[in-house]
Design an enzyme around this catalytic site. Structure first.
Site, PDB file in Angstrom:
ATOM      1  N   LYS A 137       0.114  -1.182  -0.184  1.00 21.89           N
ATOM      2  CA  LYS A 137       0.086  -0.046   0.372  1.00 21.89           C
ATOM      3  C   LYS A 137       0.854   1.539   0.337  1.00 21.89           C
ATOM      4  O   LYS A 137       0.725   2.361   0.218  1.00 21.89           O
ATOM      5  CB  LYS A 137      -0.860  -0.028   1.133  1.00 21.89           C
ATOM      6  CG  LYS A 137      -2.272  -1.047   1.363  1.00 21.89           C
ATOM      7  CD  LYS A 137      -2.772  -2.483   0.203  1.00 21.89           C
ATOM      8  CE  LYS A 137      -3.685  -1.031  -0.753  1.00 21.89           C
ATOM      9  NZ  LYS A 137      -4.040  -1.739  -1.909  1.00 21.89           N
ATOM     10  N   SER A 138       2.270   1.206  -0.321  1.00 28.63           N
ATOM     11  CA  SER A 138       3.058   2.174  -0.159  1.00 28.63           C
ATOM     12  C   SER A 138       3.387   3.241  -1.849  1.00 28.63           C
ATOM     13  O   SER A 138       3.590   4.255  -1.988  1.00 28.63           O
ATOM     14  CB  SER A 138       4.115   2.292  -0.055  1.00 28.63           C
ATOM     15  OG  SER A 138       4.293   1.403   1.454  1.00 28.63           O
ATOM     16  N   THR A 184       3.155   1.008  -5.146  1.00 25.85           N
ATOM     17  CA  THR A 184       3.765  -0.408  -6.438  1.00 25.85           C
ATOM     18  C   THR A 184       2.769  -0.311  -7.213  1.00 25.85           C
ATOM     19  O   THR A 184       3.169  -0.360  -8.232  1.00 25.85           O
ATOM     20  CB  THR A 184       2.405  -2.192  -5.385  1.00 25.85           C
ATOM     21  OG1 THR A 184       3.270  -1.759  -3.669  1.00 25.85           O
ATOM     22  CG2 THR A 184       3.768  -2.954  -5.516  1.00 25.85           C
ATOM     23  N   TRP A 242       1.343   1.617  -8.566  1.00 30.46           N
ATOM     24  CA  TRP A 242       2.650   3.233  -9.425  1.00 30.46           C
ATOM     25  C   TRP A 242       4.134   3.639 -10.335  1.00 30.46           C
ATOM     26  O   TRP A 242       3.444   3.285 -11.210  1.00 30.46           O
ATOM     27  CB  TRP A 242       2.221   4.333  -8.284  1.00 30.46           C
ATOM     28  CG  TRP A 242       1.927   5.840  -8.862  1.00 30.46           C
ATOM     29  CD1 TRP A 242       2.065   6.298 -10.295  1.00 30.46           C
ATOM     30  CD2 TRP A 242       2.044   7.023  -8.132  1.00 30.46           C
ATOM     31  NE1 TRP A 242       1.701   7.688  -9.827  1.00 30.46           N
ATOM     32  CE2 TRP A 242       1.292   7.976  -9.049  1.00 30.46           C
ATOM     33  CE3 TRP A 242       1.868   7.382  -6.935  1.00 30.46           C
ATOM     34  CZ2 TRP A 242       1.594   9.409  -8.864  1.00 30.46           C
ATOM     35  CZ3 TRP A 242       2.105   7.985  -6.332  1.00 30.46           C
ATOM     36  CH2 TRP A 242       2.099   9.315  -7.486  1.00 30.46           C
ATOM     37  N   TRP A 272       5.857  -9.790  -8.998  1.00 28.86           N
ATOM     38  CA  TRP A 272       6.299  -9.617  -8.144  1.00 28.86           C
ATOM     39  C   TRP A 272       6.460 -10.939  -8.096  1.00 28.86           C
ATOM     40  O   TRP A 272       6.068 -12.099  -8.528  1.00 28.86           O
ATOM     41  CB  TRP A 272       4.630 -10.195  -6.919  1.00 28.86           C
ATOM     42  CG  TRP A 272       4.550  -8.916  -6.511  1.00 28.86           C
ATOM     43  CD1 TRP A 272       4.592  -8.333  -5.540  1.00 28.86           C
ATOM     44  CD2 TRP A 272       3.096  -7.938  -6.854  1.00 28.86           C
ATOM     45  NE1 TRP A 272       3.980  -7.185  -5.682  1.00 28.86           N
ATOM     46  CE2 TRP A 272       2.425  -7.402  -6.108  1.00 28.86           C
ATOM     47  CE3 TRP A 272       2.096  -8.240  -8.052  1.00 28.86           C
ATOM     48  CZ2 TRP A 272       1.735  -6.184  -6.517  1.00 28.86           C
ATOM     49  CZ3 TRP A 272       0.681  -7.004  -8.013  1.00 28.86           C
ATOM     50  CH2 TRP A 272       1.006  -6.152  -7.345  1.00 28.86           C
ATOM     51  N   HIS A 282       7.485  -7.560  -1.985  1.00 28.19           N
ATOM     52  CA  HIS A 282       7.284  -6.908  -0.575  1.00 28.19           C
ATOM     53  C   HIS A 282       8.086  -7.940  -0.029  1.00 28.19           C
ATOM     54  O   HIS A 282       7.711  -7.309   1.149  1.00 28.19           O
ATOM     55  CB  HIS A 282       6.372  -6.927  -0.551  1.00 28.19           C
ATOM     56  CG  HIS A 282       4.842  -6.263  -1.056  1.00 28.19           C
ATOM     57  ND1 HIS A 282       5.094  -4.848  -1.481  1.00 28.19           N
ATOM     58  CD2 HIS A 282       3.781  -6.708  -1.555  1.00 28.19           C
ATOM     59  CE1 HIS A 282       3.908  -4.808  -2.433  1.00 28.19           C
ATOM     60  NE2 HIS A 282       3.089  -5.799  -2.653  1.00 28.19           N
ATOM     61  N   SER A 319      -4.850   3.413   3.867  1.00 25.73           N
ATOM     62  CA  SER A 319      -5.569   2.083   2.989  1.00 25.73           C
ATOM     63  C   SER A 319      -4.940   0.957   2.636  1.00 25.73           C
ATOM     64  O   SER A 319      -5.848  -0.089   2.444  1.00 25.73           O
ATOM     65  CB  SER A 319      -3.987   2.425   1.434  1.00 25.73           C
ATOM     66  OG  SER A 319      -3.884   1.991   0.616  1.00 25.73           O
ATOM     67  N   PHE A 373      -2.873  10.032 -10.953  1.00 27.59           N
ATOM     68  CA  PHE A 373      -4.732   9.332 -10.441  1.00 27.59           C
ATOM     69  C   PHE A 373      -5.264   8.999 -11.236  1.00 27.59           C
ATOM     70  O   PHE A 373      -5.431   8.200 -12.104  1.00 27.59           O
ATOM     71  CB  PHE A 373      -4.527   9.768  -9.385  1.00 27.59           C
ATOM     72  CG  PHE A 373      -5.258   9.056  -8.490  1.00 27.59           C
ATOM     73  CD1 PHE A 373      -4.975   8.133  -7.525  1.00 27.59           C
ATOM     74  CD2 PHE A 373      -6.980   8.808  -8.208  1.00 27.59           C
ATOM     75  CE1 PHE A 373      -5.601   6.894  -6.598  1.00 27.59           C
ATOM     76  CE2 PHE A 373      -7.495   8.468  -7.363  1.00 27.59           C
ATOM     77  CZ  PHE A 373      -6.914   7.051  -7.022  1.00 27.59           C
ATOM     78  N   LYS A 402      -8.253   6.618  -3.468  1.00 22.56           N
ATOM     79  CA  LYS A 402      -8.054   8.204  -3.267  1.00 22.56           C
ATOM     80  C   LYS A 402      -6.368   8.855  -3.523  1.00 22.56           C
ATOM     81  O   LYS A 402      -6.700  10.334  -4.468  1.00 22.56           O
ATOM     82  CB  LYS A 402      -8.378   8.760  -1.835  1.00 22.56           C
ATOM     83  CG  LYS A 402      -9.524   8.358  -1.179  1.00 22.56           C
ATOM     84  CD  LYS A 402      -8.974   9.871   0.553  1.00 22.56           C
ATOM     85  CE  LYS A 402     -10.618   9.772   1.267  1.00 22.56           C
ATOM     86  NZ  LYS A 402     -10.976  10.708   1.790  1.00 22.56           N
TER      87      LYS A 402
HETATM   88  P1  A3P Z   1      -5.036   4.994  -1.392  1.00 21.84           P
HETATM   89  O1  A3P Z   1      -5.638   3.752  -0.735  1.00 21.84           O
HETATM   90  O2  A3P Z   1      -4.607   5.659  -0.161  1.00 21.84           O
HETATM   91  O3  A3P Z   1      -6.123   5.841  -2.753  1.00 21.84           O
HETATM   92  P2  A3P Z   1      -0.091  -0.228  -3.495  1.00 21.84           P
HETATM   93  O4  A3P Z   1      -0.137  -0.114  -5.252  1.00 21.84           O
HETATM   94  O5  A3P Z   1       1.125  -0.734  -3.114  1.00 21.84           O
HETATM   95  O6  A3P Z   1      -1.025  -1.313  -3.332  1.00 21.84           O
HETATM   96  O7  A3P Z   1      -1.065   1.439  -3.383  1.00 21.84           O
HETATM   97  C1  A3P Z   1      -2.108   1.300  -3.396  1.00 21.84           C
HETATM   98  C2  A3P Z   1      -2.315   3.013  -2.880  1.00 21.84           C
HETATM   99  O8  A3P Z   1      -1.299   3.749  -4.290  1.00 21.84           O
HETATM  100  C3  A3P Z   1      -3.615   3.426  -2.575  1.00 21.84           C
HETATM  101  O9  A3P Z   1      -4.209   4.242  -2.274  1.00 21.84           O
HETATM  102  C4  A3P Z   1      -3.531   3.731  -4.289  1.00 21.84           C
HETATM  103  O10 A3P Z   1      -4.598   4.357  -4.818  1.00 21.84           O
HETATM  104  C5  A3P Z   1      -2.297   4.570  -4.272  1.00 21.84           C
HETATM  105  N1  A3P Z   1      -1.759   5.125  -6.238  1.00 21.84           N
HETATM  106  C6  A3P Z   1      -2.124   4.297  -6.920  1.00 21.84           C
HETATM  107  N2  A3P Z   1      -1.506   4.705  -8.399  1.00 21.84           N
HETATM  108  C7  A3P Z   1      -1.656   6.123  -7.595  1.00 21.84           C
HETATM  109  C8  A3P Z   1      -1.547   7.406  -8.528  1.00 21.84           C
HETATM  110  N3  A3P Z   1      -1.462   7.661 -10.289  1.00 21.84           N
HETATM  111  N4  A3P Z   1      -1.484   8.576  -7.599  1.00 21.84           N
HETATM  112  C9  A3P Z   1      -1.707   8.517  -6.348  1.00 21.84           C
HETATM  113  N5  A3P Z   1      -2.044   7.238  -5.696  1.00 21.84           N
HETATM  114  C10 A3P Z   1      -1.703   6.525  -6.139  1.00 21.84           C
END
Ligand code: A3P
Length: 286
Positions: free
Chosen positions: A44-45, A47, A49, A77, A99, A129, A220, A249
Site C-alpha cells: 500500500k505504498s 506498488t 504506481w 511480483w 514486498h 489504505s 491518479f 484516493k
Molecule cells: P489509497 O488507498 O490511499 O488511495 P499499492 O499499489 O502499493 O497497493 O498502493 C495502493 C495505494 O497507492 C492506493 O492508495 C492507491 O490509490 C495509490 N496509488 C496508486 N496509483 C496512484 C497514483 N497514480 N497516484 C496516487 N496514488 C496512487
C-alpha cells in the site's frame, strides 16, 4: 494467525491467495541478472504506481505495455505464484516488484548489480489504505474496527509484518548507488521531478516531452481509468470496488480523516520508539 487465508514465512504474514511454499522457493532460487530492476515496497505504498512508471521510463515512454498488459504480468511480483509463469518471459531489462524485506531477497540478488527503487509512504496513510483494502478484498480477513486494525498494524500482525522492520531493513541495506529511495509523498507533490530522478537512475535520457507524457499518463485520474492497472479485470467477488476502489484516493495525509487524536498519539509514539537511533528521516516527520 488462525486463518487459512494466511501463513507465516520467516515470521512474516503472507496471504495464501498468491503465495505458497513453491512460489517462495522459486523466488529464493531466482537467478537475478545485473540488468534487473526491482521496485520494492511495503504493501500500500505505491506498488501499482511503480508498475506503471518503471516500464514507461525503461521503454522511452512507449505506452503500449501499460495499455495492453495487466500490471501483475507487466511488472510481476517476485514472490507470487504467477512469477514462475511470467518472470522468465519478461523483456530485458526485467522489471519486477517485491514486498520482501531486504534479508529475504534471493541470494543471487546481493552480489548482482540489479537496481532497486525503494518507495516509502507515510505509515499512517499506509495503514488507512490497507484498512480499506481489507474491506474490499475477499481473500483477506475483515480488518475489524479501525482501532483493532491499528493495533494489528503496530504489532506487525499484518501482511509482510511490521512497517518499521521493512523500512529499516531496506534503509540500512548496503547497496550504495544500486538503490534509489523515493517517497510516495514526493511523487504526489512532484511526479515530474521524481520521474527525472528515476530516469537518470535507470540510465534513460528522456526528453522533456516524454517526461511530460509519462507524468500525465501516471497521474491518479488517468491510472484510475486504465483497466490494465485499476484491478477492474479482477472479478467483483474477489475485489469488490463498490466497497472501496483499489485506486481509492491517491493522496497524502488521508490519515487525518481517520485517526482520533489518541490514535495519532499512540501511533506516533510507537513509531518514534521503533525508529529511534536510526537517523532515518521522512518528510512527514518534519
Ligand atoms: P489509497 O488507498 O490511499 O488511495 P499499492 O499499489 O502499493 O497497493 O498502493 C495502493 C495505494 O497507492 C492506493 O492508495 C492507491 O490509490 C495509490 N496509488 C496508486 N496509483 C496512484 C497514483 N497514480 N497516484 C496516487 N496514488 C496512487
Amino acid at each position: 494467525m488462525a486463518s487459512d487465508r494466511y501463513f507465516l514465512h520467516h515470521g512474516i504474514l503472507l496471504p495464501t491467495v498468491v503465495h505458497n511454499e513453491e512460489s517462495l522457493k522459486y523466488a529464493n532460487d531466482f537467478k537475478v541478472q545485473d540488468s534487473d530492476v526491482f521496485a520494492i515496497t511495503y504493501p500500500k505504498s505505491g506498488t501499482t504506481w511503480m508498475q506503471e512508471i518503471v516500464p514507461l521510463v525503461l521503454n522511452g515512454g512507449d505506452l503500449t505495455p501499460v495499455q495492453t498488459i495487466p500490471n501483475w504480468d507487466r511488472v510481476p511480483w517476485l514472490e507470487e505464484t504467477r512469477a514462475a509463469l511470467v518472470l522468465n518471459r519478461l523483456p530485458s531489462p526485467r522489471a519486477m516488484v517485491s514486498h520482501m524485506p531486504y534479508h529475504l531477497m534471493p541470494p543471487s540478488f546481493f552480489p548482482s548489480k540489479a537496481k532497486v527503487i525503494y518507495v516509502t509512504r507515510n505509515p499512517k496513510d499506509v495503514m488507512v489504505s490497507s484498512f480499506h483494502f481489507h474491506k474490499m478484498a475477499s481473500f483477506l480477513d475483515d480488518p475489524g474496527t479501525f482501532d483493532e486494525f491499528l493495533n494489528k498494524f503496530l504489532s506487525g500482525q499484518v501482511l509482510f509484518g511490521k512497517w518499521t522492520d521493512h523500512v529499516k531493513s531496506w534503509r540500512n541495506s548496503d547497496l550504495g548507488d544500486r538503490i534509489l529511495y523515493i517517497t510516495y509523498e514526493e511523487m504526489v507533490k512532484d511526479l515530474r521531478g521524481v520521474l527525472e530522478r528515476l530516469s537518470r537512475f535507470l540510465g534513460r535520457d528522456l526528453s522533456e516531452e516524454t517526461l511530460d507524457r509519462v507524468a500525465n499518463h501516471c497521474c491518479f485520474s488517468n491510472m484510475k481509468l486504465n483497466a490494465m492497472s485499476n484491478y477492474s479485470l479482477v472479478p467483483q467477488e474477489i475485489m469488490d470496488s463498490s466497497k472501496s476502489p483499489f485506486l481509492r484516493k491517491g493522496v497524502a495525509g488521508d490519515w487525518k480523516n481517520h485517526f482520533s487524536p489518541e490514535q495519532d498519539f499512540k501511533f506516533t509514539a510507537v513509531l518514534k520508539e521503533e525508529m529511534n537511533g536510526t537517523n532515518i528521516k521522512f518528510p512527514w516527520d518534519e
